[in-house]
Design an enzyme around this catalytic site. Structure first.
Site, PDB file in Angstrom:
ATOM      1  N   GLY A  78     -50.850  31.826  28.064  1.00 14.39           N
ATOM      2  CA  GLY A  78     -51.739  31.135  28.980  1.00 14.39           C
ATOM      3  C   GLY A  78     -51.080  30.914  30.321  1.00 14.39           C
ATOM      4  CE  LYS A 124     -48.667  37.073  32.021  1.00  9.32           C
ATOM      5  NZ  LYS A 124     -47.448  36.451  32.590  1.00  9.32           N
ATOM      6  CE  LYS A 142     -47.437  34.454  28.360  1.00  5.46           C
ATOM      7  NZ  LYS A 142     -47.863  33.684  29.554  1.00  5.46           N
ATOM      8  CB  SER A 180     -44.825  35.136  38.774  1.00  6.95           C
ATOM      9  OG  SER A 180     -44.900  36.461  38.296  1.00  6.95           O
ATOM     10  CD1 TRP A 232     -41.582  31.617  29.902  1.00  7.43           C
ATOM     11  CD2 TRP A 232     -42.006  29.667  28.910  1.00  7.43           C
ATOM     12  NE1 TRP A 232     -42.774  31.134  30.393  1.00  7.43           N
ATOM     13  CE2 TRP A 232     -43.062  29.954  29.802  1.00  7.43           C
ATOM     14  CE3 TRP A 232     -42.054  28.487  28.173  1.00  7.43           C
ATOM     15  CZ2 TRP A 232     -44.160  29.108  29.981  1.00  7.43           C
ATOM     16  CZ3 TRP A 232     -43.145  27.638  28.352  1.00  7.43           C
ATOM     17  CH2 TRP A 232     -44.183  27.948  29.235  1.00  7.43           C
TER      18      TRP A 232
END
Length: 339
Positions: free
Chosen positions: A140, A195, A109, A259, A12
């Protein structure tokens, strides 16, 4: 042109750094693996994290934090949750010496076990105890792999200061990533963090060969848990969880093999152990850390989060997945809509 320090040169960090360089900014990535820094500078690749992909050639990397932070107007944190506090302390030391006061942006996150603090709260505590308005969170439905290929993406940028959110929106947006401002910093962070826990559960269902009905139910009830925690404990706005950092991020993380949390869950459903999964994943599974903090909050504040609690027990109490599913489906009847 804005001078931006990106702390973290994993997948990322590299992708966001390259994107920001695409936008015409002066970008320096900071990381502690010398070989990765050298590869970024010499070959403009990061094969350790992102195979068959090239960064913008203007993005550079360093292992020297002072060099990375020099004259930075924005400092972007793209680090594992467990590394945020120690790096933030080091950033504070550098900024105290230089007198620089950059805008802090977090793309991490997670929730810190023990303190149960969100990333913005850690950054406020360690860097800007009297200036929390200088912190922005971005979150997001986005995977590094997709953004690297310039797939169309939408992300929320949230801050208690509207002008700072708008500044990040303007600097970060381009023709393949669109940013929307949001004034619910806490809600955006809670959605992005929890999440990951629900994504582990979604992967478990796939590993156990459950179908679309089960996955849809899991995501829907997972969103209810995220909202319950965000509103009742953190004081977030309920509508935030209907947005990009809530249902948007939940959908993409619970349905995509990109993911890491979903992949970890799938392997758990197939019978592999957590230690095996974490050893062979190669990158951080944030949900496995965040679920510890969620479990602590559920116990301390009596928050009803059965999916998250089941994930915790499977990960850290080695309970049987089939038994947990049976227990969840056999719970006493409840109304659907409640906080």
């Amino acid at each position: 042109m804005t001078k931006i320090a990106v702390l973290g040169n994993g997948s990322w960090g590299s992708v966001l750094g390259s994107m920001l360089a695409d936008n015409g900014n002066d970008v320096t990535l900071y990381g502690n693996i010398d070989s990765v820094n050298e590869e970024i500078n010499e070959k403009h690749t990061n094969s350790h994290y992102m195979k068959d992909w090239k960064l913008n050639e203007n993005a550079k990397a360093t292992g020297n934090l002072t060099e990375a932070l020099k004259d930075a107007e924005i400092v972007l944190f793209v680090l594992p949750t467990k590394a945020i506090r120690i790096v933030a302390k080091n950033v504070r030391q550098v900024l105290d010496k230089t007198g620089n006061k950059p805008l802090l942006v977090t793309a991490t996150k997670g929730i810190e076990p023990g303190s149960k603090k969100l990333i913005s709260e850690i950054l406020t505590e360690e860097i800007y105890p009297n200036d929390a308005d200088k912190i922005v969170a971005i979150s997001g439905p986005s995977h590094a792999e997709n953004v690297a290929q310039k797939d169309l993406t939408a992300i929320a940028c949230a801050s208690s200061d509207e002008e700072n959110a708008k500044k990040v929106q303007k600097i970060f947006s381009n023709d393949y990533v669109r940013f929307y401002t949001n004034d619910d910093l806490i809600g955006v962070e809670v959605g992005g963090a929890v999440k990951n826990v629900i994504a582990i559960a979604a992967g478990i269902l796939v590993g156990k060969n459950y179908g679309d009905d089960a996955k849809a139910a899991l995501m829907t009830r997972g969103l209810a848990e995220i909202t319950r925690l965000g509103v009742n404990y953190f004081g977030a706005k309920p509508m935030t969880f209907s947005g990009l950092s809530g249902i948007g991020d939940l959908i993409v993380t619970c349905t995509s093999s990109n993911s890491r949390n979903w992949r970890a869950g799938k392997q758990l459903g197939e019978g592999k152990t957590l230690n095996y999964i974490l050893k062979n994943m190669g990158q951080v599974v944030e949900g496995a850390t965040t679920v510890k903090a969620v479990h602590e909050l559920c116990e301390e504040k009596n928050i009803d989060m059965p999916i998250s609690e089941a994930v915790y027990r499977v990960l850290y109490e080695q309970t049987n997945v089939d038994d947990e599913i049976k227990k969840m489906m056999g719970r006493s009847p409840k109304p659907e809509i409640r906080l």
